[in-house]
Design a protein around this motif. Structure first.
Motif, PDB file in Angstrom:
ATOM      1  N   PHE A 147       0.988  -1.241  -0.020  1.00 26.00           N
ATOM      2  CA  PHE A 147       0.099  -0.003   0.025  1.00 26.00           C
ATOM      3  C   PHE A 147       0.807   1.338   0.003  1.00 26.00           C
ATOM      4  O   PHE A 147       0.567   2.199  -0.707  1.00 26.00           O
ATOM      5  N   VAL A 148       1.966   1.158   0.702  1.00 25.85           N
ATOM      6  CA  VAL A 148       2.721   2.350   0.750  1.00 25.85           C
ATOM      7  C   VAL A 148       3.515   2.562  -0.789  1.00 25.85           C
ATOM      8  O   VAL A 148       3.872   3.666  -1.009  1.00 25.85           O
ATOM      9  N   ALA A 149       3.997   1.310  -1.360  1.00 32.40           N
ATOM     10  CA  ALA A 149       4.475   1.322  -2.614  1.00 32.40           C
ATOM     11  C   ALA A 149       3.466   2.046  -3.458  1.00 32.40           C
ATOM     12  O   ALA A 149       3.715   2.977  -4.524  1.00 32.40           O
ATOM     13  N   ALA A 150       2.297   1.593  -3.532  1.00 36.70           N
ATOM     14  CA  ALA A 150       1.409   2.027  -4.706  1.00 36.70           C
ATOM     15  C   ALA A 150       1.027   3.616  -4.246  1.00 36.70           C
ATOM     16  O   ALA A 150       0.650   4.174  -5.198  1.00 36.70           O
ATOM     17  N   SER A 151       0.836   3.822  -3.003  1.00 33.41           N
ATOM     18  CA  SER A 151       0.631   5.269  -2.776  1.00 33.41           C
ATOM     19  C   SER A 151       1.626   6.090  -3.227  1.00 33.41           C
ATOM     20  O   SER A 151       1.394   7.376  -3.866  1.00 33.41           O
ATOM     21  N   ALA A 152       3.037   5.750  -3.050  1.00 27.83           N
ATOM     22  CA  ALA A 152       4.104   6.555  -3.878  1.00 27.83           C
ATOM     23  C   ALA A 152       4.019   6.735  -5.120  1.00 27.83           C
ATOM     24  O   ALA A 152       4.202   7.716  -5.737  1.00 27.83           O
ATOM     25  N   LEU A 153       3.881   5.396  -5.832  1.00 30.17           N
ATOM     26  CA  LEU A 153       3.699   5.528  -7.181  1.00 30.17           C
ATOM     27  C   LEU A 153       2.414   6.222  -7.743  1.00 30.17           C
ATOM     28  O   LEU A 153       2.494   6.959  -8.799  1.00 30.17           O
ATOM     29  N   THR A 154       1.454   6.185  -7.208  1.00 31.36           N
ATOM     30  CA  THR A 154       0.149   7.107  -7.495  1.00 31.36           C
ATOM     31  C   THR A 154       0.464   8.521  -7.405  1.00 31.36           C
ATOM     32  O   THR A 154       0.136   9.336  -8.238  1.00 31.36           O
ATOM     33  N   PHE A 155       1.113   8.781  -6.219  1.00 28.56           N
ATOM     34  CA  PHE A 155       1.505  10.401  -6.087  1.00 28.56           C
ATOM     35  C   PHE A 155       2.378  10.710  -7.193  1.00 28.56           C
ATOM     36  O   PHE A 155       1.997  11.913  -7.653  1.00 28.56           O
ATOM     37  N   PHE A 156       3.367  10.094  -7.421  1.00 27.36           N
ATOM     38  CA  PHE A 156       4.369  10.544  -8.586  1.00 27.36           C
ATOM     39  C   PHE A 156       3.781  10.433  -9.920  1.00 27.36           C
ATOM     40  O   PHE A 156       3.818  11.512 -10.700  1.00 27.36           O
ATOM     41  N   LEU A 157       2.627   9.575 -10.308  1.00 24.63           N
ATOM     42  CA  LEU A 157       2.227   9.557 -11.454  1.00 24.63           C
ATOM     43  C   LEU A 157       1.097  10.587 -11.846  1.00 24.63           C
ATOM     44  O   LEU A 157       1.021  11.150 -12.781  1.00 24.63           O
ATOM     45  N   VAL A 158       0.490  11.072 -10.592  1.00 23.17           N
ATOM     46  CA  VAL A 158      -0.701  11.944 -10.620  1.00 23.17           C
ATOM     47  C   VAL A 158       0.228  13.143 -10.826  1.00 23.17           C
ATOM     48  O   VAL A 158      -0.258  14.305 -11.730  1.00 23.17           O
ATOM     49  N   GLY A 159       1.003  13.378 -10.079  1.00 20.40           N
ATOM     50  CA  GLY A 159       2.185  14.611 -10.328  1.00 20.40           C
ATOM     51  C   GLY A 159       2.792  14.942 -11.934  1.00 20.40           C
ATOM     52  O   GLY A 159       2.508  16.186 -12.109  1.00 20.40           O
ATOM     53  N   LYS A 160       3.271  13.932 -12.298  1.00 22.18           N
ATOM     54  CA  LYS A 160       3.668  13.960 -13.713  1.00 22.18           C
ATOM     55  C   LYS A 160       2.594  14.190 -14.715  1.00 22.18           C
ATOM     56  O   LYS A 160       2.696  14.971 -15.376  1.00 22.18           O
ATOM     57  N   ALA A 161       1.333  13.720 -14.473  1.00 21.27           N
ATOM     58  CA  ALA A 161       0.084  13.991 -15.245  1.00 21.27           C
ATOM     59  C   ALA A 161      -0.375  15.397 -15.267  1.00 21.27           C
ATOM     60  O   ALA A 161      -0.746  16.040 -16.212  1.00 21.27           O
TER      61      ALA A 161
END
Length: 62
Positions: A20-34
């Motif tokens: 869940f921590v890894a998925a949260s970090a990945l989601t945060f990064f990808l939403v920021g890039k988008a």
């Protein structure tokens, strides 16, 4: 014997939560890039409502 429902050994927290921590970090990064790509897109680059319009215009002159 348990005291107030507490076990003798603590329940692991970090080990089962790593996905869940890894998925949260990945989601945060990808939403920021988008968001960054959307703000800098051609359709919104010169929009007066864009708060980064001045910064984008300054970078495009270089």
């Amino acid at each position: 014997m348990s005291f107030l429902g507490l076990r003798k050994w603590p329940t692991p927290v970090a080990k089962p939560m790593w996905p869940f921590v890894a998925a949260s970090a990945l989601t945060f990064f990808l939403v920021g890039k988008a968001q960054d790509m959307g703000v800098k897109s051609e359709g919104f680059r010169n929009d007066p409502r864009n708060p980064y319009a001045a910064q984008i215009a300054k970078q495009s002159h270089h």
